[in-house]
Scaffold this motif. Structure first.
Motif, PDB file in Angstrom:
ATOM      1  N   GLN A 149       0.822  -1.207   0.000  1.00 51.83           N
ATOM      2  CA  GLN A 149       0.000   0.000   0.000  1.00 51.83           C
ATOM      3  C   GLN A 149       0.860   1.262   0.000  1.00 51.83           C
ATOM      4  OE1 GLN A 149      -2.273  -0.900   3.501  1.00 51.83           O
ATOM      5  NE2 GLN A 149      -3.925  -1.901   2.368  1.00 51.83           N
ATOM      6  N   ILE A 150       1.955   1.246   0.741  1.00 49.94           N
ATOM      7  CA  ILE A 150       2.861   2.406   0.775  1.00 49.94           C
ATOM      8  C   ILE A 150       3.490   2.620  -0.597  1.00 49.94           C
ATOM      9  CG2 ILE A 150       5.039   3.284   1.739  1.00 49.94           C
ATOM     10  CD1 ILE A 150       4.243   1.935   4.383  1.00 49.94           C
ATOM     11  N   THR A 156       1.345   6.961  -6.813  1.00 47.65           N
ATOM     12  CA  THR A 156       0.165   7.613  -7.390  1.00 47.65           C
ATOM     13  C   THR A 156      -0.483   8.687  -6.526  1.00 47.65           C
ATOM     14  OG1 THR A 156      -1.321   5.896  -6.497  1.00 47.65           O
ATOM     15  CG2 THR A 156      -0.374   5.499  -8.678  1.00 47.65           C
ATOM     16  N   ALA A 157      -0.079   8.823  -5.276  1.00 48.99           N
ATOM     17  CA  ALA A 157      -0.745   9.789  -4.400  1.00 48.99           C
ATOM     18  C   ALA A 157      -0.272  11.214  -4.681  1.00 48.99           C
ATOM     19  CB  ALA A 157      -0.499   9.436  -2.937  1.00 48.99           C
ATOM     20  N   SER A 180      -5.992   5.929  -5.830  1.00 48.41           N
ATOM     21  CA  SER A 180      -6.399   5.459  -7.154  1.00 48.41           C
ATOM     22  C   SER A 180      -7.267   6.485  -7.878  1.00 48.41           C
ATOM     23  CB  SER A 180      -7.163   4.131  -7.028  1.00 48.41           C
ATOM     24  OG  SER A 180      -8.366   4.306  -6.286  1.00 48.41           O
ATOM     25  N   LEU A 181      -7.691   7.531  -7.171  1.00 46.82           N
ATOM     26  CA  LEU A 181      -8.499   8.594  -7.777  1.00 46.82           C
ATOM     27  C   LEU A 181      -7.621   9.564  -8.560  1.00 46.82           C
ATOM     28  CD1 LEU A 181     -10.801   9.441  -4.721  1.00 46.82           C
ATOM     29  CD2 LEU A 181     -11.463   8.171  -6.773  1.00 46.82           C
ATOM     30  N   PRO A 182      -8.190  10.335  -9.465  1.00 49.95           N
ATOM     31  CA  PRO A 182      -7.423  11.401 -10.122  1.00 49.95           C
ATOM     32  C   PRO A 182      -6.857  12.366  -9.092  1.00 49.95           C
ATOM     33  CG  PRO A 182      -9.500  11.017 -11.269  1.00 49.95           C
ATOM     34  CD  PRO A 182      -9.560  10.212 -10.007  1.00 49.95           C
ATOM     35  N   SER A 183      -5.743  12.993  -9.422  1.00 52.29           N
ATOM     36  CA  SER A 183      -5.045  13.855  -8.472  1.00 52.29           C
ATOM     37  C   SER A 183      -5.941  14.967  -7.928  1.00 52.29           C
ATOM     38  CB  SER A 183      -3.806  14.464  -9.142  1.00 52.29           C
ATOM     39  OG  SER A 183      -3.101  15.286  -8.238  1.00 52.29           O
TER      40      SER A 183
END
Length: 279
Positions: A149-150, A156-157, A180-183
């Protein structure tokens, strides 16, 4: 005494939060600088915050030398191990540091293999190569799933979401879902605060769950898509448990606050009764 600040070393470990820095400053003002600053020659390698606070207030400090390093990578590996040994380091920071150690060790191994020149060995023993996620997790003292997860968060975060994880505003597994969402949606969720982040993570999980093919006991009615892997099911279960745990924490805090309010009202009522009785 000449002390040199190397910016790479100073910024290599995540900085203290404002509250952590203020607490350290209060401690040093009250008790002095109890821990010695660590130097490599004239270069400060550990104690940058303590050094800045002591300089600001004119407080004396001690220094110790660590002359066992041959290269800057030796120093970075020592810094990682030194911070991983501290109990106050969060799970997210532990994972980040362990992943950095893996990259450092891998880069050193490649350099030694590619170089035709003899390698000058450092005084410190060379760390063994780190090959698997399980080995990284063991170094960090957290689960391999958390390491995964890290890694996702790092890739992507948005910076704002990473900072929210560092500050403890959102859990690691919830942040991995939001990542996982758009920035732009990540930034908006962070701006909305803790509840907004939790809601965003919940929506991502629900969307992922609804997209998974339905299961059936009849092979003739089974969808053509392959069923979810066992590891995905385990991850989903872990995410749900974390979400429920966060909700329990919220309810517990609300319950505690209500008890305090009731106790305050009871005390006020008793005072009023005593006043009325003595009147």
């Amino acid at each position: 005494m000449n002390i040199t600040i190397n910016e790479e070393l100073r910024s290599y470990i995540d900085p203290l939060t404002a509250n952590e820095y203020a607490a350290l400053e209060r401690s040093i003002l009250a008790e002095g600088c109890r821990d010695a600053l660590v130097l490599w020659g004239e270069v400060l390698i550990d104690g940058h915050n303590r050094y800045a606070i002591c300089q600001k207030h004119g407080i004396e400090f001690r220094t110790v030398q660590n002359a066992n390093f041959s290269t800057i990578d030796d120093v970075l590996l020592w810094l990682i191990d030194n911070h991983l040994a501290r109990r106050s380091v969060s799970d997210f920071q532990r994972g980040v540091l362990a992943l950095r150690k893996k990259d450092l060790v891998a880069a050193r191994t490649r350099a030694q293999q590619d170089s035709a020149l003899p390698v000058v060995a450092a005084e410190l023993p060379a760390p063994a190569p780190i090959g698997t996620r399980e080995e990284i997790a063991k170094i960090a003292g957290i689960s391999s799933n958390t390491i995964s997860q890290i890694e996702k968060i790092q890739k992507t975060a948005a910076p704002e979401l990473v900072e929210a994880v560092r500050a403890g505003t959102i859990s690691i597994n919830a942040a991995a879902a939001v990542a996982s969402l758009p920035s732009a949606e990540q930034v908006a969720a962070v701006a909305g605060g803790k509840k907004e982040l939790q809601q965003a993570a919940k929506l991502v999980r629900e969307k992922k769950s609804s997209a998974r093919p339905a299961r059936t006991d009849d092979p003739l009615e089974a969808p053509s898509a392959a069923p979810a892997k066992e590891s995905e099911v385990v991850n989903e279960a872990a995410n749900e448990v974390a979400l429920l745990s966060a909700r329990i924490d919220e309810l517990t805090a609300e319950n505690t606050a209500l008890k305090q309010q009731i106790a305050t009202l009871n005390a006020a009522l008793e005072d009023a009764n005593r006043s009325a009785a003595s009147a």
